[in-house]
Write a protein that holds these residues in place. Structure first.
Motif, PDB file in Angstrom:
ATOM      1  N   ILE A   1      -2.604  23.307  11.306  1.00 61.52           N
ATOM      2  CA  ILE A   1      -1.748  23.643  10.168  1.00 61.52           C
ATOM      3  C   ILE A   1      -1.580  25.146  10.056  1.00 61.52           C
ATOM      4  O   ILE A   1      -0.466  25.652   9.830  1.00 61.52           O
ATOM      5  CB  ILE A   1      -2.333  23.059   8.869  1.00 61.52           C
ATOM      6  CG1 ILE A   1      -2.160  21.537   8.868  1.00 61.52           C
ATOM      7  CG2 ILE A   1      -1.654  23.669   7.635  1.00 61.52           C
ATOM      8  CD1 ILE A   1      -2.740  20.856   7.665  1.00 61.52           C
ATOM      9  N   GLU A   2      -2.660  25.893  10.236  1.00 60.03           N
ATOM     10  CA  GLU A   2      -2.582  27.351  10.145  1.00 60.03           C
ATOM     11  C   GLU A   2      -1.720  27.929  11.264  1.00 60.03           C
ATOM     12  O   GLU A   2      -1.006  28.923  11.063  1.00 60.03           O
ATOM     13  CB  GLU A   2      -3.988  27.937  10.157  1.00 60.03           C
ATOM     14  CG  GLU A   2      -4.764  27.622   8.873  1.00 60.03           C
ATOM     15  CD  GLU A   2      -6.238  27.978   8.954  1.00 60.03           C
ATOM     16  OE1 GLU A   2      -6.669  28.486  10.012  1.00 60.03           O
ATOM     17  OE2 GLU A   2      -6.956  27.730   7.963  1.00 60.03           O
ATOM     18  N   THR A   3      -1.746  27.303  12.433  1.00 64.28           N
ATOM     19  CA  THR A   3      -0.885  27.739  13.539  1.00 64.28           C
ATOM     20  C   THR A   3       0.588  27.511  13.196  1.00 64.28           C
ATOM     21  O   THR A   3       1.440  28.388  13.409  1.00 64.28           O
ATOM     22  CB  THR A   3      -1.239  26.973  14.827  1.00 64.28           C
ATOM     23  OG1 THR A   3      -2.581  27.283  15.215  1.00 64.28           O
ATOM     24  CG2 THR A   3      -0.284  27.343  15.962  1.00 64.28           C
ATOM     25  N   ILE A   4       0.895  26.320  12.654  1.00 66.94           N
ATOM     26  CA  ILE A   4       2.276  26.029  12.257  1.00 66.94           C
ATOM     27  C   ILE A   4       2.726  26.987  11.158  1.00 66.94           C
ATOM     28  O   ILE A   4       3.851  27.515  11.194  1.00 66.94           O
ATOM     29  CB  ILE A   4       2.401  24.565  11.796  1.00 66.94           C
ATOM     30  CG1 ILE A   4       2.081  23.610  12.942  1.00 66.94           C
ATOM     31  CG2 ILE A   4       3.816  24.291  11.262  1.00 66.94           C
ATOM     32  CD1 ILE A   4       1.970  22.158  12.531  1.00 66.94           C
ATOM     33  N   ASP A   5       1.852  27.225  10.192  1.00 70.39           N
ATOM     34  CA  ASP A   5       2.167  28.162   9.113  1.00 70.39           C
ATOM     35  C   ASP A   5       2.535  29.536   9.672  1.00 70.39           C
ATOM     36  O   ASP A   5       3.531  30.151   9.257  1.00 70.39           O
ATOM     37  CB  ASP A   5       0.967  28.324   8.174  1.00 70.39           C
ATOM     38  CG  ASP A   5       0.699  27.110   7.304  1.00 70.39           C
ATOM     39  OD1 ASP A   5       1.530  26.175   7.313  1.00 70.39           O
ATOM     40  OD2 ASP A   5      -0.343  27.089   6.624  1.00 70.39           O
ATOM     41  N   GLN A   6       1.722  30.023  10.620  1.00 75.30           N
ATOM     42  CA  GLN A   6       1.950  31.361  11.156  1.00 75.30           C
ATOM     43  C   GLN A   6       3.236  31.435  11.972  1.00 75.30           C
ATOM     44  O   GLN A   6       4.004  32.393  11.864  1.00 75.30           O
ATOM     45  CB  GLN A   6       0.758  31.785  12.021  1.00 75.30           C
ATOM     46  CG  GLN A   6       0.857  33.237  12.530  1.00 75.30           C
ATOM     47  CD  GLN A   6       0.989  34.227  11.388  1.00 75.30           C
ATOM     48  OE1 GLN A   6       0.154  34.264  10.492  1.00 75.30           O
ATOM     49  NE2 GLN A   6       2.045  35.057  11.405  1.00 75.30           N
TER      50      GLN A   6
ATOM     51  N   ARG B   1       2.724  18.672   8.410  1.00 73.57           N
ATOM     52  CA  ARG B   1       1.572  17.781   8.555  1.00 73.57           C
ATOM     53  C   ARG B   1       0.846  18.163   9.840  1.00 73.57           C
ATOM     54  O   ARG B   1       1.473  18.375  10.875  1.00 73.57           O
ATOM     55  CB  ARG B   1       2.013  16.307   8.637  1.00 73.57           C
ATOM     56  CG  ARG B   1       2.922  15.852   7.488  1.00 73.57           C
ATOM     57  CD  ARG B   1       2.137  15.584   6.231  1.00 73.57           C
ATOM     58  NE  ARG B   1       3.003  15.420   5.076  1.00 73.57           N
ATOM     59  CZ  ARG B   1       3.007  14.341   4.284  1.00 73.57           C
ATOM     60  NH1 ARG B   1       2.214  13.333   4.567  1.00 73.57           N
ATOM     61  NH2 ARG B   1       3.772  14.305   3.217  1.00 73.57           N
ATOM     62  N   GLY B   2      -0.483  18.219   9.771  1.00 75.44           N
ATOM     63  CA  GLY B   2      -1.272  18.545  10.950  1.00 75.44           C
ATOM     64  C   GLY B   2      -2.604  17.834  10.923  1.00 75.44           C
ATOM     65  O   GLY B   2      -3.156  17.561   9.849  1.00 75.44           O
TER      66      GLY B   2
ATOM     67  N   PHE C   1      -6.961  11.412   8.172  1.00 72.16           N
ATOM     68  CA  PHE C   1      -5.692  11.734   7.516  1.00 72.16           C
ATOM     69  C   PHE C   1      -5.271  13.143   7.922  1.00 72.16           C
ATOM     70  O   PHE C   1      -6.112  14.043   8.050  1.00 72.16           O
ATOM     71  CB  PHE C   1      -5.835  11.753   5.994  1.00 72.16           C
ATOM     72  CG  PHE C   1      -5.874  10.418   5.327  1.00 72.16           C
ATOM     73  CD1 PHE C   1      -4.723   9.860   4.795  1.00 72.16           C
ATOM     74  CD2 PHE C   1      -7.061   9.729   5.203  1.00 72.16           C
ATOM     75  CE1 PHE C   1      -4.760   8.638   4.148  1.00 72.16           C
ATOM     76  CE2 PHE C   1      -7.116   8.507   4.563  1.00 72.16           C
ATOM     77  CZ  PHE C   1      -5.962   7.954   4.036  1.00 72.16           C
ATOM     78  N   ALA C   2      -3.981  13.347   8.054  1.00 71.38           N
ATOM     79  CA  ALA C   2      -3.470  14.692   8.292  1.00 71.38           C
ATOM     80  C   ALA C   2      -3.565  15.537   7.030  1.00 71.38           C
ATOM     81  O   ALA C   2      -3.629  15.018   5.913  1.00 71.38           O
ATOM     82  CB  ALA C   2      -2.018  14.620   8.751  1.00 71.38           C
ATOM     83  N   GLY C   3      -3.561  16.834   7.229  1.00 75.81           N
ATOM     84  CA  GLY C   3      -3.403  17.752   6.108  1.00 75.81           C
ATOM     85  C   GLY C   3      -1.926  17.995   5.865  1.00 75.81           C
ATOM     86  O   GLY C   3      -1.081  17.800   6.758  1.00 75.81           O
ATOM     87  N   THR C   4      -1.588  18.410   4.667  1.00 68.40           N
ATOM     88  CA  THR C   4      -0.178  18.626   4.323  1.00 68.40           C
ATOM     89  C   THR C   4       0.015  19.990   3.672  1.00 68.40           C
ATOM     90  O   THR C   4      -0.865  20.474   2.956  1.00 68.40           O
ATOM     91  CB  THR C   4       0.337  17.537   3.356  1.00 68.40           C
ATOM     92  OG1 THR C   4      -0.279  17.710   2.082  1.00 68.40           O
ATOM     93  CG2 THR C   4       0.021  16.156   3.885  1.00 68.40           C
ATOM     94  N   THR C   5       1.159  20.578   3.924  1.00 68.75           N
ATOM     95  CA  THR C   5       1.552  21.827   3.281  1.00 68.75           C
ATOM     96  C   THR C   5       3.004  21.710   2.827  1.00 68.75           C
ATOM     97  O   THR C   5       3.875  21.324   3.614  1.00 68.75           O
ATOM     98  CB  THR C   5       1.428  23.024   4.243  1.00 68.75           C
ATOM     99  OG1 THR C   5       0.067  23.166   4.649  1.00 68.75           O
ATOM    100  CG2 THR C   5       1.876  24.312   3.579  1.00 68.75           C
ATOM    101  N   GLU C   6       3.259  22.015   1.566  1.00 70.72           N
ATOM    102  CA  GLU C   6       4.633  22.055   1.073  1.00 70.72           C
ATOM    103  C   GLU C   6       5.280  23.372   1.505  1.00 70.72           C
ATOM    104  O   GLU C   6       4.654  24.435   1.425  1.00 70.72           O
ATOM    105  CB  GLU C   6       4.657  21.962  -0.447  1.00 70.72           C
ATOM    106  CG  GLU C   6       4.165  20.636  -0.996  1.00 70.72           C
ATOM    107  CD  GLU C   6       4.131  20.620  -2.508  1.00 70.72           C
ATOM    108  OE1 GLU C   6       4.256  21.713  -3.112  1.00 70.72           O
ATOM    109  OE2 GLU C   6       3.966  19.539  -3.088  1.00 70.72           O
TER     110      GLU C   6
END
Length: 384
Positions: free
Chosen positions: A264-269, A257-258, A179-184
Motif C-alpha cells: 500500500i505504501e508503494t502504491i501511495d508513493q 487495496r493492497g 484481508f487487504a488494506g484499503t486507502t481512500e
C-alpha cells in the motif's frame, strides 16, 4: 447465570439484529450487550466502559494462573442499508441493517465470554466490543486513546468475520494476509476554465485528469510484483458544467487495496509521484489526499496462526478450510499490526453477499464458532 445455550444465543442474535446502529452511534446495542454481560457470573469479570469511546465495552476475565493476556475482538456497528430479508426479526431502524453479520460476531463473542465466566480460564482474557468498524476505524481510535494499556493490553489478539461463501460452521483461515488494506484516494486537479473555442487561453483540467487516471493504471501493472495483488480504482470523476466550456477543475475519488502495508505504501508513493509529474507536464495544481486510517491489511501472525490452523485441522469437531486472501477491508488489521494475532472466517452459507440488503446468515454457525474458539483458547492457555 449458566453458560448461554444455543437457543439463548440465537435469541440474542435476533435481538441485536433488530437494533442496528451506525458507527459511534451504537447506544442501544451497547446497552443490550452490557445487560447480557452483567447477567453473567461476575466472580472473575471486570467491565470497563471508556468515557473517551462510550459505545465500546472491555471485559476482562481474570485467569487462575496467567502466563499471558489473550485478547478477543468483536465489532458491533451496522451499515446504512435498508433491509429486504422479510425476516420476522428484521431491523426496526429504517435505513440501517446488520448486513455484514456483526450481529453474528457479537453473539459468538458473548457465547465465548459466557463460557469463560463459568469456567475460569488459565490465562487472562480481554474482550473488546468495538464500535465503528464499517467506518471511523474504531480499532485505531481505541488504540490511539491508549485504551489497550496495563491490564487491558493483550499479548495476542483474535477475531473473526462471517463468510457467506463458506458452508455453515466452517472455520476458514490462512497464514499471511486474510484481508487487504484499503486507502481512500481523493484528488482535485485544478487548471483554468475558458471557452471551448479558445483552448490556448485555458488549461483543461479534464485532459490533465484523464492523463493522471491512465498513468495511475500503470502502478499495479509495472510497480507491483505480479505474483502479488493490488488494486487502484477510480470510481468517481467529476468536472465541467457544459459542453462548450473548458473545465477548470476535476474531482477524482478512488480506492487503493493492497495485501501488505508495504505494498500500500508503494502504491501511495507511486501515485504521489505521478500527481507531481502531471502538475509539471500540464501546468495544473494537483491536490492529493490519501486516507487509510485504521484499515490496514489483516496480516496474520505466522506462529500464532500456524498454531490456530493446526488446532482446527486436528479437531474432529471442526470443519476447516484454507482460504485465499480477500480484497475487502477490515480495521482489525490495524490492531494486528500492533499486537500479534489471528483473524479467521466463520462460514454462514448464504446466496447473498456481505453488505447486501438480503443477507441472511445461517444461525447454526453461532454455536460452531463458540465451540471452536472456546476449544482453541483452552488449548492455547495450556501452552508455554
Amino acid at each position: 447465570m449458566a453458560t448461554l445455550t444455543t437457543d439463548e444465543l440465537i435469541q440474542i442474535r435476533r435481538d441485536l439484529h433488530r437494533i442496528p446502529e451506525l458507527a459511534l452511534q451504537e447506544v442501544k446495542t451497547h446497552a443490550y450487550l452490557l445487560n447480557v454481560i452483567q447477567q453473567m457470573d461476575q466472580t472473575h469479570l471486570e467491565i470497563m466502559v471508556p468515557s473517551e469511546l462510550p459505545t465500546a465495552i472491555f471485559v476482562r476475565v481474570a485467569g487462575r494462573n496467567p502466563q499471558r493476556t489473550i485478547g478477543y475482538r468483536t465489532d458491533i456497528d451496522a451499515l446504512p442499508v435498508e433491509e429486504a430479508t422479510g425476516l420476522p426479526f428484521a431491523s426496526t431502524h429504517p435505513g440501517k441493517m446488520h448486513a455484514c453479520g456483526h450481529d453474528i460476531h457479537m453473539t459468538v463473542a458473548l457465547g465465548i465470554l459466557s463460557y469463560f465466566s463459568e469456567h475460569q480460564p488459565m490465562d487472562n482474557l480481554v474482550f473488546f466490543f468495538q464500535p465503528a468498524e464499517e467506518s471511523e476505524n474504531g480499532g485505531k481510535l481505541a488504540y490511539d486513546l491508549g485504551l489497550f494499556s496495563g491490564q487491558w493490553r493483550p499479548d495476542e489478539f483474535y477475531g473473526f468475520h462471517d463468510n457467506p461463501d463458506l458452508p455453515t460452521g466452517v472455520i476458514g483461515c490462512r497464514n499471511g494476509t486474510l484481508f487487504a488494506g484499503t486507502t481512500e484516494v481523493n484528488i482535485d486537479v485544478i487548471g483554468q476554465s475558458g471557452h471551448a473555442a479558445f483552448p490556448q487561453n485555458a488549461n483543461d483540467a479534464v485532459v490533465a485528469a484523464s492523463a493522471l487516471v491512465m498513468q495511475a493504471q500503470t502502478i499495479i501493472s509495472r510497480s507491483i510484483d505480479p505474483i502479488q495483488s493490488g488494486v487502484l480504482t477510480f470510481g468517481l470523476m467529476q468536472g465541467g458544467t457544459i459542453r462548450n466550456v473548458i473545465a477548470g477543475s476535476v474531482r477524482l475519488e478512488g480506492t487503493i487495496r493492497g495485501l501488505t502495508q508495504t505494498m500500500i505504501e508503494t502504491i501511495d508513493q507511486r501515485l504521489t509521484d505521478i500527481c507531481r509529474g502531471i502538475e509539471l507536464t500540464y501546468g495544473v495544481t494537483v491536490n492529493l489526499e490519501l486516507n487509510q486510517g485504521g484499515y490496514w491489511p489483516v496480516e496474520n501472525d505466522p506462529a500464532l496462526t500456524t498454531r490456530f490452523i493446526d488446532y482446527m485441522q486436528s479437531n474432529p469437531a471442526v470443519q476447516f478450510q484454507e482460504t485465499a486472501p480477500a480484497m475487502t477491508g477490515e480495521d482489525f488489521g490495524f490492531l494486528l499490526a500492533k499486537f500479534p494475532g489471528t483473524m479467521f472466517w466463520l462460514g454462514v452459507e448464504d446466496d447473498s453477499p456481505l453488505h447486501a440488503a438480503t443477507f441472511t446468515p445461517h444461525e447454526e454457525a453461532i454455536q460452531a464458532g463458540v465451540d471452536a474458539m472456546t476449544g482453541f483458547l483452552t488449548m492455547r492457555m495450556q501452552e508455554n
